[in-house]
Design a protein around this motif. Structure first.
Motif, PDB file in Angstrom:
ATOM      1  N   ARG A  37       0.839  -1.192   0.000  1.00  0.00           N
ATOM      2  CA  ARG A  37       0.000   0.000   0.000  1.00  0.00           C
ATOM      3  C   ARG A  37       0.870   1.235   0.000  1.00  0.00           C
ATOM      4  O   ARG A  37       2.012   1.212   0.458  1.00  0.00           O
ATOM      5  CB  ARG A  37      -0.957   0.004   1.195  1.00  0.00           C
ATOM      6  CG  ARG A  37      -0.298   0.180   2.559  1.00  0.00           C
ATOM      7  CD  ARG A  37      -1.329   0.048   3.659  1.00  0.00           C
ATOM      8  NE  ARG A  37      -0.728   0.219   4.988  1.00  0.00           N
ATOM      9  CZ  ARG A  37      -1.397   0.033   6.134  1.00  0.00           C
ATOM     10  NH1 ARG A  37      -2.682  -0.342   6.112  1.00  0.00           N
ATOM     11  NH2 ARG A  37      -0.785   0.213   7.279  1.00  0.00           N
ATOM     12  N   GLN A  38       0.277   2.289  -0.524  1.00  0.00           N
ATOM     13  CA  GLN A  38       0.961   3.574  -0.531  1.00  0.00           C
ATOM     14  C   GLN A  38      -0.036   4.651  -0.125  1.00  0.00           C
ATOM     15  O   GLN A  38      -1.017   4.887  -0.840  1.00  0.00           O
ATOM     16  CB  GLN A  38       1.554   3.885  -1.902  1.00  0.00           C
ATOM     17  CG  GLN A  38       2.411   5.139  -1.916  1.00  0.00           C
ATOM     18  CD  GLN A  38       3.241   5.249  -3.174  1.00  0.00           C
ATOM     19  OE1 GLN A  38       2.968   4.613  -4.191  1.00  0.00           O
ATOM     20  NE2 GLN A  38       4.293   6.064  -3.117  1.00  0.00           N
ATOM     21  N   ALA A  39       0.223   5.259   1.007  1.00  0.00           N
ATOM     22  CA  ALA A  39      -0.611   6.346   1.500  1.00  0.00           C
ATOM     23  C   ALA A  39      -0.094   7.659   0.910  1.00  0.00           C
ATOM     24  O   ALA A  39       1.071   7.763   0.520  1.00  0.00           O
ATOM     25  CB  ALA A  39      -0.563   6.384   3.018  1.00  0.00           C
ATOM     26  N   LYS A  42       3.552   9.152   1.331  1.00  0.00           N
ATOM     27  CA  LYS A  42       4.400   8.129   1.943  1.00  0.00           C
ATOM     28  C   LYS A  42       4.911   7.152   0.899  1.00  0.00           C
ATOM     29  O   LYS A  42       4.389   7.071  -0.206  1.00  0.00           O
ATOM     30  CB  LYS A  42       3.635   7.382   3.034  1.00  0.00           C
ATOM     31  CG  LYS A  42       3.233   8.249   4.214  1.00  0.00           C
ATOM     32  CD  LYS A  42       2.635   7.421   5.325  1.00  0.00           C
ATOM     33  CE  LYS A  42       2.309   8.272   6.540  1.00  0.00           C
ATOM     34  NZ  LYS A  42       1.746   7.466   7.646  1.00  0.00           N
ATOM     35  N   ARG A  44       5.686   3.396  -0.685  1.00  0.00           N
ATOM     36  CA  ARG A  44       4.957   2.139  -0.751  1.00  0.00           C
ATOM     37  C   ARG A  44       5.538   1.175   0.281  1.00  0.00           C
ATOM     38  O   ARG A  44       6.758   1.084   0.441  1.00  0.00           O
ATOM     39  CB  ARG A  44       5.077   1.536  -2.152  1.00  0.00           C
ATOM     40  CG  ARG A  44       4.169   0.373  -2.396  1.00  0.00           C
ATOM     41  CD  ARG A  44       4.226  -0.086  -3.846  1.00  0.00           C
ATOM     42  NE  ARG A  44       3.795   0.955  -4.759  1.00  0.00           N
ATOM     43  CZ  ARG A  44       3.596   0.744  -6.065  1.00  0.00           C
ATOM     44  NH1 ARG A  44       3.799  -0.458  -6.584  1.00  0.00           N
ATOM     45  NH2 ARG A  44       3.226   1.733  -6.851  1.00  0.00           N
ATOM     46  N   GLU A  87      -5.752   5.337   9.299  1.00  0.00           N
ATOM     47  CA  GLU A  87      -4.372   5.219   8.826  1.00  0.00           C
ATOM     48  C   GLU A  87      -4.172   4.073   7.836  1.00  0.00           C
ATOM     49  O   GLU A  87      -3.094   3.922   7.279  1.00  0.00           O
ATOM     50  CB  GLU A  87      -3.394   5.063   9.994  1.00  0.00           C
ATOM     51  CG  GLU A  87      -3.764   3.978  10.989  1.00  0.00           C
ATOM     52  CD  GLU A  87      -4.515   4.535  12.196  1.00  0.00           C
ATOM     53  OE1 GLU A  87      -5.427   5.377  12.013  1.00  0.00           O
ATOM     54  OE2 GLU A  87      -4.187   4.100  13.328  1.00  0.00           O
ATOM     55  N   ASP A  88      -5.201   3.269   7.610  1.00  0.00           N
ATOM     56  CA  ASP A  88      -5.140   2.251   6.566  1.00  0.00           C
ATOM     57  C   ASP A  88      -5.476   2.827   5.197  1.00  0.00           C
ATOM     58  O   ASP A  88      -5.369   2.123   4.185  1.00  0.00           O
ATOM     59  CB  ASP A  88      -6.104   1.103   6.872  1.00  0.00           C
ATOM     60  CG  ASP A  88      -5.732   0.323   8.121  1.00  0.00           C
ATOM     61  OD1 ASP A  88      -6.652  -0.006   8.898  1.00  0.00           O
ATOM     62  OD2 ASP A  88      -4.531   0.062   8.319  1.00  0.00           O
ATOM     63  N   THR A  89      -5.894   4.086   5.155  1.00  0.00           N
ATOM     64  CA  THR A  89      -6.214   4.731   3.888  1.00  0.00           C
ATOM     65  C   THR A  89      -4.990   4.759   2.981  1.00  0.00           C
ATOM     66  O   THR A  89      -3.929   5.251   3.369  1.00  0.00           O
ATOM     67  CB  THR A  89      -6.720   6.158   4.134  1.00  0.00           C
ATOM     68  OG1 THR A  89      -7.953   6.091   4.848  1.00  0.00           O
ATOM     69  CG2 THR A  89      -6.924   6.895   2.815  1.00  0.00           C
ATOM     70  N   ALA A  90      -5.153   4.193   1.784  1.00  0.00           N
ATOM     71  CA  ALA A  90      -4.024   4.100   0.851  1.00  0.00           C
ATOM     72  C   ALA A  90      -4.512   3.482  -0.445  1.00  0.00           C
ATOM     73  O   ALA A  90      -5.626   2.944  -0.518  1.00  0.00           O
ATOM     74  CB  ALA A  90      -2.911   3.236   1.437  1.00  0.00           C
ATOM     75  N   TYR A  92      -3.938   0.326  -2.545  1.00  0.00           N
ATOM     76  CA  TYR A  92      -3.435  -1.014  -2.297  1.00  0.00           C
ATOM     77  C   TYR A  92      -3.080  -1.688  -3.626  1.00  0.00           C
ATOM     78  O   TYR A  92      -3.874  -1.661  -4.573  1.00  0.00           O
ATOM     79  CB  TYR A  92      -4.472  -1.843  -1.546  1.00  0.00           C
ATOM     80  CG  TYR A  92      -4.549  -1.472  -0.079  1.00  0.00           C
ATOM     81  CD1 TYR A  92      -5.095  -0.259   0.323  1.00  0.00           C
ATOM     82  CD2 TYR A  92      -4.043  -2.319   0.901  1.00  0.00           C
ATOM     83  CE1 TYR A  92      -5.130   0.109   1.662  1.00  0.00           C
ATOM     84  CE2 TYR A  92      -4.085  -1.979   2.249  1.00  0.00           C
ATOM     85  CZ  TYR A  92      -4.624  -0.762   2.620  1.00  0.00           C
ATOM     86  OH  TYR A  92      -4.670  -0.409   3.945  1.00  0.00           O
ATOM     87  N   THR A 114     -10.313   3.945   1.311  1.00  0.00           N
ATOM     88  CA  THR A 114     -10.413   5.161   2.123  1.00  0.00           C
ATOM     89  C   THR A 114     -11.216   4.831   3.368  1.00  0.00           C
ATOM     90  O   THR A 114     -12.339   4.339   3.273  1.00  0.00           O
ATOM     91  CB  THR A 114     -11.086   6.286   1.345  1.00  0.00           C
ATOM     92  OG1 THR A 114     -10.374   6.535   0.139  1.00  0.00           O
ATOM     93  CG2 THR A 114     -11.111   7.567   2.178  1.00  0.00           C
TER      94      THR A 114
END
Length: 117
Positions: A37-39, A42, A44, A87-90, A92, A114
């Motif tokens: 994942r990449q937020a 940030k 990956r 904080e899992d928003t990214a 995937y 999201t």
């Protein structure tokens, strides 16, 4: 090899989602598969990995909440995500590791998750 991920979406904190990644190619079962994942803003990062033997590994941030699995007959890898946090928003990404199982050689296009608070 083509990887196509699906299942992303907008959910509230505490909800669950299941991501799927369908792979083309004839030898899916021989390869390790992973989810990254990449937020925003940030790098990956690896989220989970499942060995061709079935063993699995998780990032500390998702351990106990996410489960990676695979169905070799369907050439599909899944990521069950429970107790989602903002904080899992990214985005995937599904990925296939190469034959040496050291690095990724194929990436899927990504699916956005999201999580609202």
């Amino acid at each position: 090899v083509q990887l196509q991920a699906s299942g992303g979406g907008l959910v509230q904190a505490g909800a669950f989602l299941t991501l799927s990644c369908a792979a083309s190619g004839r030898t899916f079962s021989s390869y390790d598969m992973g989810w990254f994942r990449q937020a925003p803003g940030k790098e990956r990062e690896s989220v989970a990995r499942i060995r061709w033997t079935g063993g699995s590994y998780y990032a500390d941030s998702v351990k106990g909440r996410f489960t990676i699995s695979r169905d070799n007959a369907k050439k599909t890898v899944y990521l069950q995500m429970n107790s989602l946090k903002p904080e899992d928003t990214a985005v995937y990404y599904c990925a296939r590791y190469d034959g040496n199982r050291r690095s990724v050689d194929y990436w899927g296009p990504g699916t956005l998750v999201t999580v609202s608070s």
